[in-house]
Design an enzyme around this catalytic site. Sequence first.
Site, PDB file in Angstrom:
ATOM      1  N   GLU A 105      -4.385 -32.636  12.368  1.00  0.00           N
ATOM      2  CA  GLU A 105      -4.729 -33.234  10.979  1.00  0.00           C
ATOM      3  C   GLU A 105      -6.193 -32.556  10.466  1.00  0.00           C
ATOM      4  O   GLU A 105      -7.052 -32.695  11.301  1.00  0.00           O
ATOM      5  CB  GLU A 105      -4.630 -34.747  11.251  1.00  0.00           C
ATOM      6  N   ASP A 107      -8.683 -34.288   7.343  1.00  0.00           N
ATOM      7  CA  ASP A 107      -8.477 -35.298   6.364  1.00  0.00           C
ATOM      8  C   ASP A 107      -9.632 -35.380   5.442  1.00  0.00           C
ATOM      9  O   ASP A 107     -10.645 -34.996   5.529  1.00  0.00           O
ATOM     10  CB  ASP A 107      -8.960 -36.683   7.262  1.00  0.00           C
ATOM     11  N   GLU A 109     -10.853 -38.828   3.211  1.00  0.00           N
ATOM     12  CA  GLU A 109     -10.357 -40.163   2.999  1.00  0.00           C
ATOM     13  C   GLU A 109     -11.557 -40.688   2.034  1.00  0.00           C
ATOM     14  O   GLU A 109     -12.770 -40.305   2.350  1.00  0.00           O
ATOM     15  CB  GLU A 109     -10.208 -40.894   4.407  1.00  0.00           C
TER      16      GLU A 109
END
Length: 291
Positions: A105, A107, A109
Site C-alpha cells: 500500500e 498512502d 491521507e
Amino acid sequence: MARSEYYSNSKASAIVLAISCLIVAASAGSFYDEMDITFGGERAKILNGGQDLSLSLDQYSGSGFQSKNEYLFGRFDMQLKLVPGNSAGTVTTFYLSSQGAGHDEIDFEFLGNLTGNPYTIHTNVYSQGKGDKEQQFHLWFDPTAAFHTYTIVWNAQRIIFFIDNIPIRVFNNHESAGVPFPKSQPMRVYASLWNADDWATQGGRVKTDWTKAPFIASYRKFNANANKVSPNSKSTSSENENQAWSTQGLDAAGRNRIRWVQNKHMIYNYCNDYSRFPNGLPVECTRSRFL
C-alpha cells in the site's frame, strides 16, 4: 480506506510473467470509465459528464471509490479539493493498495482539523502487510480553497510523493538491506472520505462536529500513466516501457525542493522517532533519503 486488509511474498515476482502489463499512456479519463463506487451509495457522485467526482460523509456513512484496473508501477495523479471549514475527525484519502492479508500500500491521507488549523498530510508505505513508515506534513497552501495535484510515482527503484509536482517524500528500494519493497503485487487506486475521530485530529481529542455534515471532498483529473495488469494473459508487453516514471528519481532541483519541504513543513518522521524504536531506527533510516 487506507488501513485495510491485504498480502505478498517473494515468489510473487513470478506472477508478473503470468499476467499482462499494458502501458497506459493515459490522459485524464472519465470517472465513469476509470472508477467504481465501492461504498456510500449516493454519497459518491460522478459529475460533469464523468470529469468530476465528489465524496460525502455524514453521521451514517462515508463514501469511496476504486479503479477498475490494477497496476504494477506507474505515475498516478489526482486533483483534490479537501473538506472546507471544520473538518476535524474526517479523513480524505488517495492511495494504492493490493489485496490479501500481506498487502502492499502507498498512502496519501488528509487528516482534517478545526477551522483555521492546518490539515495534516499523512503518508505511509506498506510492504508485505507491514507499514509503520509514516511521514506527516503541513501544507504551504489552503488545500480547501482550490484543486491541487497529488501524485504517486512508483517504480522498481523508489516511490516518490509529489504535491503540485513538488516532491515531498522519497521511499527507496532497500531490499538489499532486508527492507521489503512493494514491487510484485498489482495495486488498484482507491479514494475515500470517512470518519476517524478516534485518532485523526489532535490524537482523537477533537471529535467530528456532525452539525457541519455533510462533509464533501472533490476529485478530478485522475491520470494513470502506468502498467495496467490483466489477469487473463500470459505475456508482458514491452510497448512504451521507457516511460519517464519507470526510472524517475530526483535531480538537483528536486532534491533542493524536497529539502525545503522537509525542513519547513514536515511535522513527523518515523526515522527521527527514537522513543518509538528504542532498539535502533529502521535500517532504511540510515540510508540516503533522496537519491
